[in-house]
Motif scaffolding. Structure first.
Motif, mmCIF file in Angstrom:
data_model
loop_
_atom_site.group_PDB
_atom_site.id
_atom_site.type_symbol
_atom_site.label_atom_id
_atom_site.label_comp_id
_atom_site.label_asym_id
_atom_site.label_seq_id
_atom_site.Cartn_x
_atom_site.Cartn_y
_atom_site.Cartn_z
ATOM 1 N N GLY A 632 0.845 -1.191 0.000
ATOM 2 C CA GLY A 632 0.000 0.000 0.000
ATOM 3 C C GLY A 632 0.875 1.233 0.000
ATOM 4 O O GLY A 632 2.059 1.173 0.320
ATOM 5 N N ALA A 633 0.312 2.367 -0.386
ATOM 6 C CA ALA A 633 1.098 3.596 -0.454
ATOM 7 C C ALA A 633 0.185 4.795 -0.256
ATOM 8 O O ALA A 633 -1.016 4.741 -0.541
ATOM 9 N N THR A 634 0.766 5.884 0.241
ATOM 10 C CA THR A 634 0.053 7.142 0.406
ATOM 11 C C THR A 634 0.916 8.279 -0.107
ATOM 12 O O THR A 634 2.146 8.192 -0.104
ATOM 13 N N LEU A 635 0.255 9.343 -0.552
ATOM 14 C CA LEU A 635 0.899 10.618 -0.883
ATOM 15 C C LEU A 635 0.464 11.640 0.151
ATOM 16 O O LEU A 635 -0.705 11.661 0.548
ATOM 17 N N ASP A 636 1.401 12.475 0.610
ATOM 18 C CA ASP A 636 0.998 13.500 1.563
ATOM 19 C C ASP A 636 0.324 14.677 0.870
ATOM 20 O O ASP A 636 -0.162 15.595 1.525
ATOM 21 N N ASN A 637 0.244 14.639 -0.466
ATOM 22 C CA ASN A 637 -0.477 15.654 -1.220
ATOM 23 C C ASN A 637 -0.971 15.002 -2.506
ATOM 24 O O ASN A 637 -0.204 14.790 -3.444
ATOM 25 N N ASP A 638 -2.249 14.644 -2.552
ATOM 26 C CA ASP A 638 -2.794 13.967 -3.730
ATOM 27 C C ASP A 638 -2.953 14.912 -4.914
ATOM 28 O O ASP A 638 -2.762 14.514 -6.062
ATOM 29 N N ALA A 639 -3.364 16.143 -4.622
ATOM 30 C CA ALA A 639 -3.637 17.096 -5.695
ATOM 31 C C ALA A 639 -3.277 18.493 -5.227
ATOM 32 O O ALA A 639 -3.349 18.796 -4.030
ATOM 33 N N HIS A 640 -2.890 19.346 -6.183
ATOM 34 C CA HIS A 640 -2.488 20.702 -5.831
ATOM 35 C C HIS A 640 -2.989 21.672 -6.892
ATOM 36 O O HIS A 640 -2.930 21.383 -8.092
ATOM 37 N N VAL A 641 -3.504 22.807 -6.424
ATOM 38 C CA VAL A 641 -4.005 23.853 -7.314
ATOM 39 C C VAL A 641 -3.067 25.046 -7.226
ATOM 40 O O VAL A 641 -2.783 25.543 -6.125
ATOM 41 N N VAL A 642 -2.571 25.518 -8.387
ATOM 42 C CA VAL A 642 -1.677 26.676 -8.457
ATOM 43 C C VAL A 642 -2.468 27.854 -9.022
ATOM 44 O O VAL A 642 -3.019 27.775 -10.126
ATOM 45 N N HIS A 643 -2.550 28.950 -8.281
ATOM 46 C CA HIS A 643 -3.243 30.153 -8.736
ATOM 47 C C HIS A 643 -2.292 30.973 -9.611
ATOM 48 O O HIS A 643 -1.162 31.282 -9.205
ATOM 49 N N THR A 644 -2.749 31.318 -10.825
ATOM 50 C CA THR A 644 -1.913 32.006 -11.805
ATOM 51 C C THR A 644 -2.629 33.256 -12.301
ATOM 52 O O THR A 644 -3.756 33.572 -11.897
ATOM 53 N N ASN A 645 -1.938 33.953 -13.225
ATOM 54 C CA ASN A 645 -2.587 35.047 -13.937
ATOM 55 C C ASN A 645 -3.690 34.481 -14.834
ATOM 56 O O ASN A 645 -3.770 33.274 -15.087
ATOM 57 N N THR A 646 -4.509 35.366 -15.359
ATOM 58 C CA THR A 646 -5.641 34.909 -16.167
ATOM 59 C C THR A 646 -5.201 34.195 -17.435
ATOM 60 O O THR A 646 -5.968 33.413 -18.010
ATOM 61 N N ASP A 647 -3.963 34.454 -17.899
ATOM 62 C CA ASP A 647 -3.472 33.762 -19.095
ATOM 63 C C ASP A 647 -2.698 32.496 -18.756
ATOM 64 O O ASP A 647 -2.122 31.857 -19.637
ATOM 65 N N GLY A 648 -2.655 32.121 -17.462
ATOM 66 C CA GLY A 648 -1.966 30.903 -17.054
ATOM 67 C C GLY A 648 -0.513 31.095 -16.700
ATOM 68 O O GLY A 648 0.160 30.141 -16.288
ATOM 69 N N SER A 649 0.008 32.296 -16.837
ATOM 70 C CA SER A 649 1.413 32.545 -16.499
ATOM 71 C C SER A 649 1.549 32.824 -15.006
ATOM 72 O O SER A 649 0.569 33.055 -14.306
#
Length: 1022
Positions: A632-649
């Motif tokens: 069995g295995a675990t991740l201490d962070n399954d998913a992460h959201v990065v806040h960016t500028n409106t164009d994705g930069s």
């Protein structure tokens, strides 16, 4: 503040509470804790400071146990709620050397902050705070929480300890470092937890300063210039200055710290209150005083004592403006005046004797000071003793003077033992201006009297009722009574209601047993009280009062004989002659008894069959441990959201990382696994094998992922003979077989939120990443999980109220919704719906339903203790078999109770029917050698017969299993282990595996042989 259940929060606020204390060490829990004293907090100075790294400790007194020195233990405090105990974790502490006596031990244990006193070492010249904290975790092996912290650039520290570096980093975040309840080092600032302490919750008064403490200016000393003068930077302006030293601080970082602290204010003070184990050392509580005012008080210093009750002493440190500015005692500028040597770095000197001609000391703390002659401009002291004192001006708040020779005195209030006065017209005496040493008062009319010491001649119990506060004892007149907690009189001595003197005992219903002047009453003598020596030799006790059966038994078991002309055999007055003539009838009855006994033998056989089936099922489970202990295995962070500028930069990727942990059953085998990663298109980052963490530094696409694969159990294996000799080719090379191992893969998902909120991130926290299912298949530990969240807004971390979606899976693939928040909530305590689930997935949502973070908690099985289950099952089978043998003997040979009379019946036989189906039953028998060791013997049964030695001894292996892993002990039919190795947890597990013998062949099918012509074979596990 730790989040408990609502029921716990209600109970802990009551006046009457009874707490429990629990210590967990390895796999052993200790509840016989008599007292605990906790000392800790977030501040060591007498004033507000930045960057403290307090090492908290506990002093524990408990009943004697095994060796504990150097062992780490988990301390918890709990309350019983509806028959179950809810435990609040306090932290992890490592015990020092205990002091012992015959009844108890006492020791002091420190938290993991003490492990940071190690030299910090890092390559390079520039780095950032997150990398430094992860390096501290790597060096000390103490987990450091970095989630929620933004990265700050800094030079690589050289020549410092990890604790010093941790202090400097904490200052750069405007906070302090402390070990949390999970044993992790965490950087914190103070948080208002909306916890109010009313006047009924603390003792005495709330002692506090006259004015609140706030921060109007920060001054940071960063080093020295070329002339040796201190250099500093500052931020803000005003009278209240907080000074500290940090060689890595920059002006921009200091400005950022000041922006966080400029609105921070509190009331310095101290209070002693009813304890609440949920309070953390970074909490700000609200204290109400008797005048109705309320004050914000941070828990900077915390001491509490447990002895069944719980008492807290909380202090918020803070000097006045004058004391702060004139008596600065901030952290020493450790980086400014250091000397480096190749092998030695001196940070502190311990000197037994110091001879110095001239010393210029800025600050000194001296326990004992002997001075021949002293010139001092100003002395501030608490206690002084002088033989001769000459002063120009003398002022004293309180003074005691033996003889006063004075020309003139102006005294507003005079308290005098005796006084001679010329003429005294009248005097008004109050408790404030008069102390009377002794007085003769013939008649006094007083409203109330407070007496410290009372000297009296005779106190009449006819005029006074003497009673305890709880009503347990009352004395009035010539009668004294003792009552229980229900108010029922249980004992009375003295004059009763009839005027007689008696001594009475009463049960809880009020029924009395009496002893008076006429003697002892019948009910006063309990059953069995009269013994042999209490009966007189000439007591002449009637035969009807004797226990005749016991008398006859005593005669039959002795060498005495009964002389009589006629002996009656039974209640029908049959003589021995008559009973002999009826023996033929008895034989028939004996045959009937034999038939009944045979039926009982069949029933016992069925019991043995059931026991054998249980043993076989337990063996099946044990032999399937490799399946139960699945990867069995675990991740201490399954998913992460990065806040960016409106164009994705843009976007802050400083905390975009995930760490993988691998389990074999409930054992962490990460260090024995081989990892590989595969990233999706657009992901940029790197894998750190030491920490098993992948760090994402950029992403060009809107969504991406990192697949982390772990391979456990791989490696080369040597082919050997049955005696253990390694096989080689004719050229002398060893013959190797490759073991493939087992794979498991976890996915770390990354996505962008194009909302222009760069530097904004959310982190979902859970109280545990792993739930252990106990071997009974019905118990999960822990029984519930606490989910909470934090928001990081460009370095300002605060608790976040969001919504939680919780799902469960029973197959590891399909998840079912179990809970969705209807409104925003600060946390969610979730209890799994069943024990058959394999994982729980929680998703943090915004009020609009946007996914902010995800975390998965896995459920793993605890396979320890199965050997004990098998032993119990086999013992049941053995007892059943023994019962059958005993029954057979009773059926075969039935005797009468009279010598010379015997009835021989046809012999009947039976066997352990449940164990005759060619099934192998494996068992482990334990024998305590009474010398500190235990011998374990492996036994294999077939058809109820011990066939152990018909199998090679290498087929029997022994392992020691603990929560931290599994160790191979050896092989053979038996093994002897030291009892002390299992005192604090673990189990010795024996394994029996059968193999098929396979011949090694060439590719053409020809069997390989040795030079002597023997076939080369290998064993293949069945």
């Amino acid at each position: 503040m730790y989040q408990s259940s609502e029921a716990f929060g209600t109970l802990v606020q009551q006046d009457s509470r009874t707490f429990k204390c629990l210590l967990a060490c390895d796999d052993v829990t200790i509840e016989n804790v008599k007292s605990v004293k906790f000392t800790g907090g977030s501040e060591v100075e007498d004033d507000f400071s930045l960057g403290s790294t307090v090492s908290q400790y506990v002093t524990i007194v408990m009943s004697c146990a095994g060796a504990i020195e150097g062992k780490e233990m988990h301390l918890q405090v709990g309350l019983d709620i509806d028959g179950l105990t809810e435990w609040i974790p306090i932290g992890y502490f490592t015990a020092g050397k205990p002091s012992k006596n015959e009844e108890q031990i006492e020791f002091t244990a420190y938290d993991r902050m003490a492990q940071t006193e190690r030299t910090f070492s890092m390559d390079g010249t520039t780095t950032n705070t997150i990398a430094v904290l992860k390096k501290i975790e790597e060096i000390t092996r103490v987990p450091v929480v970095t989630s929620g912290l933004s990265s700050v650039s800094m030079p690589v520290p050289k020549g410092y300890t990890c604790r010093e570096v941790l202090s400097y980093v904490a200052q750069m975040y405007g906070g302090f470092a402390v070990c949390n309840r999970q044993g992790q080092i965490e950087i914190h600032t103070y948080e208002d937890n909306a916890y109010t302490v009313g006047t009924g919750r603390y003792w005495d008064n709330f002692e506090h300063n006259d004015y609140v403490f706030d921060v109007s200016k920060l001054v940071c000393y960063t080093g020295q210039d070329t002339d040796g003068n201190s250099t500093s930077i500052s931020s803000g302006s005003g009278a209240r200055t907080v000074s500290f030293s940090n060689p890595f601080m920059s002006q921009s970082v200091l400005d950022s710290v000041f922006q966080k602290l400029k609105t921070f204010s509190y009331m310095p003070g101290t209070l002693k209150m009813l304890g609440d184990p949920r309070i953390d050392v970074w909490d700000i509580i609200t204290v109400e005083d008797l005048s109705g005012e309320s004050y914000k008080v941070p828990v900077m210093k915390l001491e509490w004592e447990y002895d069944g009750g719980l008492t807290y002493t909380i202090e918020a440190a803070g000097l006045s403006e004058e004391e702060t500015n004139d008596s600065y005692k901030g952290p020493t500028t450790k980086g400014m005046e250091r000397y480096y040597a190749q092998l030695v770095m001196i940070d502190r000197a311990l000197v037994n004797k110091l001879d110095v001609d001239t010393a210029n000391i800025t600050y000194a703390t001296i326990k004992n000071l002997d001075v021949m002659k002293e010139n001092v401009q100003e002395i501030n002291g608490e206690l002084g003793t002088f033989k001769n004192l000459t002063t120009t001006n003398f002022e004293a708040v309180n003074a005691k003077i033996g003889v006063l020779d004075n020309d003139y005195g102006a005294i507003k209030v005079l308290l005098s033992g005796s006084a001679g006065v010329g003429d005294l017209q009248n005097i008004h005496l109050t408790s404030q201006n008069a102390v009377i040493d002794s007085a003769l008062i013939r008649t006094a009319v007083m409203q109330s009297v407070s007496i410290g010491d009372l000297l009296a001649g005779t106190i009449s119990t006819n005029k006074f009722l003497i009673a305890s506060d709880d009503g347990g004892i009352r004395i009035q007149g010539a009668t004294q009574q003792w009552s229980d907690t229900d108010g029922t009189v249980r004992m009375q001595a003295g004059r009763d209601a009839n005027g007689d003197f008696t001594f009475s005992l009463f049960d809880k219903t009020g029924k009395g047993i009496l002893i008076d002047a006429t003697g002892v009453k019948p009910d006063a003598i309990a059953d069995g009280l009269i013994v042999n020596k209490m009966v007189a030799d000439n007591a002449a006790i009637a035969g009807s009062k004797l226990d005749i059966p016991s008398v006859v038994s005593a005669i039959n078991d002795s060498s005495q004989t009964i002389k009589s002309s006629q002996i009656w055999f039974d209640d029908q007055n049959q003589s021995l002659n008559q009973i002999y003539s009826r023996m033929d009838t008895n034989v028939t009855e004996i045959r009937s008894a034999a038939s009944s006994a045979a039926s009982k033998a069949d029933a016992a056989s069925e019991t043995a069959g059931a026991a054998a089936k249980t043993a076989q099922q337990a063996l099946s489970v044990l032999s399937g441990i490799s399946t139960l202990d699945a990867i069995g295995a675990t991740l201490d962070n399954d998913a992460h959201v990065v806040h960016t500028n409106t164009d994705g930069s843009g976007g802050d990727y400083s905390d975009c990382s995930s760490k993988m942990t691998v389990y074999l059953g409930d054992t962490d085998v990460s260090d024995d696994s081989v990892f590989s990663v595969a990233i999706s298109a657009g992901i940029t980052g790197h894998w750190d094998n030491a920490s098993r963490t992948y760090y994402v530094t950029a992403m060009s696409t809107d969504n991406g992922y990192v697949d982390i694969d772990a391979l456990y159990g791989t490696g080369d294996r040597y082919l050997t003979t049955r005696k253990g000799l390694r096989l080689t080719t004719r050229s002398g090379k060893y013959i190797l077989v490759q073991s493939g191992g087992a794979h498991i893969r976890k996915r770390f998902s990354i996505s962008k939120a194009k909302d222009g909120k760069i530097g904004l991130s959310y982190d979902l926290h859970c109280s545990t990443l792993v739930i252990r299912k106990q071997k009974d298949g019905k118990t999960l530990i822990p029984a519930s999980i606490t989910f909470s969240a934090t928001q990081n807004d460009n370095g300002l971390v605060r608790s976040y109220s969001g919504r939680y979606r919780i799902q469960e899976t029973e197959d590891g693939a399909t998840y079912t919704n179990k809970y969705v928040s209807a409104d925003d909530e600060i946390q969610k305590i979730y209890t799994p719906s069943s024990t058959s689930i394999k994982a729980i997935r929680c998703t943090l949502l915004s009020a609009g339903g946007a996914e902010l973070d995800t975390q998965t908690v896995i459920v793993i099985a605890d396979a320890e203790g199965l050997a004990e289950d098998i032993k119990k099952a086999q013992d049941t089978a053995d007892e059943a078999k023994e019962a059958i043998v005993t029954t057979n003997q009773n059926v075969t040979n039935i005797e009468t109770s009279m010598a010379g009379l015997r009835a021989e019946l046809s012999e009947t036989t039976t066997d352990l029917h449940g164990l005759v189906n060619n099934t192998l039953i494996y068992n482990v028998k334990y024998h305590d050698n009474e010398d500190g060791t235990t011998t374990l013997n492996a036994v294999v049964y077939k058809n109820g017969t011990d066939v152990t030695k018909t199998y090679p001894d290498r087929w029997f292996t022994w392992h020691r299993k603990t929560e931290s892993g599994e160790n191979y002990l050896g092989y053979g039919y038996s093994i002897t282990v030291n009892n002390s190795d299992y005192e604090f947890g673990g189990v010795c597990v024996g394994t029996f595996i059968t193999y098929d013998t396979l011949y090694l062949t060439t590719r053409s099918g020809k069997q390989l042989t040795t030079r002597s012509g023997n076939h080369i074979t290998v064993w293949k596990e069945n």
